[in-house]
Write a protein that holds these residues in place. Structure first.
Motif, PDB file in Angstrom:
ATOM      1  N   GLY A   1      -1.776   3.268  -3.761  1.00  0.00           N
ATOM      2  CA  GLY A   1      -2.125   3.564  -2.370  1.00  0.00           C
ATOM      3  C   GLY A   1      -3.357   2.820  -1.891  1.00  0.00           C
ATOM      4  O   GLY A   1      -3.756   2.952  -0.733  1.00  0.00           O
TER       5      GLY A   1
ATOM      6  N   GLY B   1      -3.573  -0.316  -1.451  1.00  0.00           N
ATOM      7  CA  GLY B   1      -3.201  -1.494  -0.650  1.00  0.00           C
ATOM      8  C   GLY B   1      -3.010  -2.764  -1.465  1.00  0.00           C
ATOM      9  O   GLY B   1      -3.147  -3.863  -0.935  1.00  0.00           O
ATOM     10  N   LYS B   2      -2.653  -2.617  -2.743  1.00  0.00           N
ATOM     11  CA  LYS B   2      -2.506  -3.801  -3.602  1.00  0.00           C
ATOM     12  C   LYS B   2      -1.337  -4.680  -3.153  1.00  0.00           C
ATOM     13  O   LYS B   2      -1.498  -5.877  -2.956  1.00  0.00           O
ATOM     14  CB  LYS B   2      -2.286  -3.377  -5.068  1.00  0.00           C
ATOM     15  N   SER B   3      -0.151  -4.054  -2.981  1.00  0.00           N
ATOM     16  CA  SER B   3       1.001  -4.884  -2.617  1.00  0.00           C
ATOM     17  C   SER B   3       0.836  -5.501  -1.237  1.00  0.00           C
ATOM     18  O   SER B   3       1.209  -6.656  -1.022  1.00  0.00           O
ATOM     19  CB  SER B   3       2.316  -4.100  -2.701  1.00  0.00           C
ATOM     20  N   THR B   4       0.246  -4.751  -0.319  1.00  0.00           N
ATOM     21  CA  THR B   4       0.031  -5.290   1.030  1.00  0.00           C
ATOM     22  C   THR B   4      -0.877  -6.520   0.959  1.00  0.00           C
ATOM     23  O   THR B   4      -0.612  -7.546   1.570  1.00  0.00           O
ATOM     24  CB  THR B   4      -0.629  -4.214   1.940  1.00  0.00           C
TER      25      THR B   4
ATOM     26  N   ASP C   1     -11.558  -1.732   6.149  1.00  0.00           N
ATOM     27  CA  ASP C   1     -11.631  -1.312   7.557  1.00  0.00           C
ATOM     28  C   ASP C   1     -12.012   0.158   7.689  1.00  0.00           C
ATOM     29  O   ASP C   1     -12.307   0.620   8.784  1.00  0.00           O
ATOM     30  CB  ASP C   1     -10.286  -1.577   8.270  1.00  0.00           C
TER      31      ASP C   1
ATOM     32  N   GLY D   1      -5.770  -5.631   4.222  1.00  0.00           N
ATOM     33  CA  GLY D   1      -4.455  -6.254   4.143  1.00  0.00           C
ATOM     34  C   GLY D   1      -3.532  -5.671   5.203  1.00  0.00           C
ATOM     35  O   GLY D   1      -3.755  -4.566   5.701  1.00  0.00           O
TER      36      GLY D   1
END
Ligand code: GDP
Length: 400
Positions: A50, A52-55, A231, A287
């Protein structure tokens, strides 16, 4: 405008159209032979799910590496996991004491071995390696991204470390095997050249899990710490968190990847770029997989009621700096992997006379066994003390 300001504005903005990664410049770094063959690079991403690694990976290489991944919703499995966690931890606690008690009474040390085994919790961390071949201006990059879903979800964190460490070691092992074989010219290099370690923006610094993990892998791979979802932080909070993380990295003796200093004969722009990149660590990134209309342009960003956070805007976050670091230092990351991490692995291996390292699981069992033995010794001493006291009391009563 000063040189530094120009760089701040220009260096990390997209040099061409959006959608340009920048690895077409790689040939400047290496010999032409490698250009023909293409570049092989393996990047590992680790961090709690959760974050945001893949994003981020998709944003970095402008490719949808995980088009088919289904992202689980908030309800459902994760909720169940918590219930199981409590349940299992209670069992372990009870079981552990029963075992020790039983062993003290019956000296059944063999029983220890069995309990070590039954206590083992199922692993939840998986290793997912996805390879894509990207081509930019005729330069090929064979990029493998190794994701580690489930990291941090296991009750016993050592379990997820072991899976990841075994993966890194297996790639070294494979390379060593291929290198000593006949077909040395066509070795596929799957060694992990870099690991982005994602740190939560919500904490006040590193969590114990972050410290333990980075220490467990820092001698095997180039670790680059990354603050996820930047952010969610104000500029002040971001700076404070960065400083805190760097202090903690120093305090705990964690060895992260150090960008090499620019050579004295490099041009001034490159020197300044290196200085800015060094000062940005840990990179605080954002990301997004969405294209949004901002100031009349389509940009990758996140839309909020108060405005758009642009991924590729260096004033909004360090995404472009992270990408620049990766691309301009790809060769150095490969060299450090070869000269330091792989050499460490190889010399360890030679010291053991060519035998493989003991599986982390076996090392775990040893540690558990040693801990239990120490606990047993403590209890035996306690019982001996109590017996001596009772004896003393008994003698005292007899004297009366
Ligand atoms: P992973 O489990 O670490 O691979 O995380 P994902 O990439 O699947 O992202 C999890 C959630 O976080 C998704 O809803 C993303 O849209 C969101 N997300 C990803 N990157 C960011 C970011 O930089 N900022 C914020 N606020 N949310 C993000």
């Amino acid at each position: 405008m000063s040189q530094a300001d120009k760089l701040k504005q220009g260096q990390f903005t997209n040099p061409e159209t959006p959608g340009y990664v920048g690895f077409a410049n790689l040939p400047n770094q290496v010999h032409r032979k490698s250009v023909k063959k293409g570049f092989e690079f393996t990047l590992m991403v680790v961090g709690e799910s959760g974050l945001g690694k893949s994003t981020l990976i998709n944003s970095l290489f402008l490719t949808d590496l995980y088009p088919e991944r289904v992202i689980p919703g908030a309800a459902g499995e994760s909720f169940n996991t918590e219930e199981v966690t409590v349940q299992i931890s209670k069992n372990i606690l009870i079981k552990k004491w029963l075992d020790v008690y039983e062993a003290v009474l019956h000296r059944r040390l063999d029983g220890y071995m069995c309990s070590c085994h039954t206590e083992k919790i199922e692993r939840t961390v998986q290793i997912e390696a996805s390879t894509v071949e990207i081509e930019e201006r005729g330069v090929k990059l064979r990029l493998t991204v190794v994701d580690t879903p489930g990291y941090g979800d296991a009750i016993n964190s050592q379990d997820c470390f072991n899976t990841i460490i075994s993966y890194i070691d297996d790639q070294f092992e494979r390379y060593l095997h291929d290198e000593s074989g006949l077909n040395r010219r066509h070795i596929v290099d799957n060694r992990v050249h870099c690991c982005f370690y994602f740190i939560s923006p919500l904490g006040h610094g590193l969590k114990p899990l972050d410290v333990q993990f980075m220490k467990a892998i820092h001698n095997k791979v180039n670790v680059v710490p990354v603050i996820a979802k930047a952010d969610t932080l104000t500029l002040r909070e971001r700076e404070r968190l960065k400083r805190r993380i760097l202090d903690e990295i120093d305090e705990h003796g964690i060895k992260i990847y150090h960008l090499p200093d620019a050579e004295s004969d490099e041009d001034e722009d490159f020197k300044e770029q290196t200085r800015i990149l060094k000062a940005s660590i840990p990179f605080a990134v954002v990301g997004s997989n969405q294209q949004i209309e901002a100031k009349g342009k389509k940009v990758r960003g996140r839309l909020y009621p108060w405005g758009v956070v642009e991924v590729e805007n260096p004033e909004h976050n360090d995404f472009l700096k992270l990408r620049t670091m990766l691309i301009t230092h790809m060769q150095d990351l490969q060299e450090v992997t070869q000269d330091l991490h792989y050499e460490n692995f190889r010399s360890e291996r030679l010291k053991r006379g060519g035998r493989k390292a003991p599986e982390p699981e076996e090392m775990d069992k040893d540690i558990i066994l040693q801990e239990k033995e120490a606990e047993l010794r403590r209890m035996q001493e306690m019982i001996a003390k109590m017996q001596a006291q009772m004896q003393k009391q008994g003698d005292g009563d007899g004297d009366m």
